[in-house]
Design an enzyme around this catalytic site. Sequence first.
Site, PDB file in Angstrom:
ATOM      1  N   SER A   1      -6.416   4.834  -0.061  1.00 13.55           N
ATOM      2  CA  SER A   1      -6.505   4.193   1.251  1.00 13.55           C
ATOM      3  C   SER A   1      -6.815   5.136   2.408  1.00 13.55           C
ATOM      4  CB  SER A   1      -5.218   3.432   1.559  1.00 13.55           C
ATOM      5  OG  SER A   1      -5.266   2.147   0.993  1.00 13.55           O
TER       6      SER A   1
ATOM      7  N   LYS B   1      -9.825   4.449   4.602  1.00 14.44           N
ATOM      8  CA  LYS B   1      -9.827   3.618   5.815  1.00 14.44           C
ATOM      9  C   LYS B   1     -10.056   4.438   7.082  1.00 14.44           C
ATOM     10  CE  LYS B   1      -6.893  -0.080   3.921  1.00 14.44           C
ATOM     11  NZ  LYS B   1      -6.608   0.424   2.571  1.00 14.44           N
TER      12      LYS B   1
ATOM     13  N   SER C   1      -2.328  -0.434   6.489  1.00 13.66           N
ATOM     14  CA  SER C   1      -3.223  -0.237   5.350  1.00 13.66           C
ATOM     15  C   SER C   1      -3.776  -1.581   4.888  1.00 13.66           C
ATOM     16  CB  SER C   1      -2.503   0.469   4.197  1.00 13.66           C
ATOM     17  OG  SER C   1      -3.448   1.004   3.276  1.00 13.66           O
TER      18      SER C   1
END
Length: 541
Positions: free
Chosen positions: A201, A204, A379
Amino acid sequence: MVRVTDAVRPRLARAAGIVRPRLARVAATARPRVARLTRVAKPQLARLTATGPNARSWQYGAGAATVGLALAAGVVTVAGPWDSTGQRTAERDRATALERTGGGDHGRTADSSRTSDTAAGAPRPAPSAASVLVGLGGGGADVVVKSAPNALPTGAGVASVLTPLLADPVLGARHAAAVVDVATGRRLYGAGAGTGLTPASTTKIATAVAALSAMGGEHRLTTRTVLEPDTRELVLVGGGDPTLTARDDDGAGWAGLRTLAASTAAALKKRGLTHVTLSYDTTLYAGSEVHPIGPNGNLARVTALSADEGRPDDSTSGPVTRVPDPAADATRTFAAFLKADGITTTPPGPSKATTRAKSLASVSSPPLSVLVERMLTNSDNDIAEALARHTALATGVRADFAGGGAAVRARLRKLGLPTAGVRIMDGSGLDRQDRITANLLTALLVKAADPARPDLRPVLTGLPVAGFTGTLADRYADGAAGVVRAKTGTLTGVNALAGTVVDQDGRLLAFAFLAAGTTDPGAAQAALDRAATALAGCGCR
């Protein structure tokens, strides 16, 4: 204000015991420099707020900029973000988090990306903390450097702290790390920093920078209704807003289907229509709606029309089985709202609005800057995939998974960021084929702090705050709470952490830690947290 229960008070007191001594120490060394920094900051702040790109978004954080510059010299490294009432927002969020049960982490399921509820319930954007608004003035960073030459961290100092910690076997067979002094842009540490590893993640961060640079922080995503002439066909046109909600708006500012239905019904009645054929248009996006990893509770089908991220319950984050067809489900809910407002419809089906269709009503998302903060804090995979597709649309690339990833990488390359060894296949980091380097992650964070790029500041203000918000709400309780802000990343065998930390001398450092081949995710996570805490605890000279 949050009610602090007897159960919470001892933990807050313990956290305060950690914070107060550091604050006192840092404040004592910083006071002589505050006036000088403030004099330097004010003229530059005035210029930026008046002429900088995306002026309205910049004004959102302008009030904290002078404090941020002073903080770079070490004035308030642990004070945390403040809300409009003067209450320390992070403390309020933490008090709430301590009263909640349940997880702030869906990484406990296999092959997932981490996410969390915000402490106060529904996902909200992270507050803009003064501690990340550092070096915003043209001369601000130079003043910091010159005012405390002996306080500059050194590569040798950082290496002496990090090398033994990152050698921990729980970090797996391969790992990479980088640390950069944000004010100077100087790399202080690198270990395999140019090697692309699975980022999970932390991808991102790249998605956020690309989206903001392509569209600007004030860009909004619009869902609308149109009426086809002579056919009485009402088309609900998806605008790719991942925050569109069918729930009652509690003042959070998210676009609502109920509001859209009320406005649409009023417009139809003005035309003498109380019964229409209802259709929905999802053609803004292209390609498959299903992520290459297949159906996964961490992500709904990626479609230009959905409500509440296709969640069938009242959840706002975390893994849950999504509705099988988010667009059809959202349109059925919309039909029910229309019926309550006196408009009956046929059962909805897919269609495409023609260029002759007449606009009836629309609702828009909050600004992109707010969406970016929500995505990073929690997230949020659904927002991430939507922003990758909108980046593709904004740059003339096919709006599918591959196109979104290609568009993100192209934007980063255009910004002059190091993309060698980088492969981006999606916007969320759920794709295990993604490869990102520690060099790129730290460069993204430094770019977001660039005085010339205030439009990218939400990348920093959206990072979860250690011990307080988002995916770090339940971490660092007895460590660097409040001074580490970082994006987490977790897949099976992968642990990552990238963000910023304020060290003992008030220096803002960007760091990125990537680990592959981990077998104990809890132990690996703890090892990365120890590394970030060590950076916060040292002057590294």
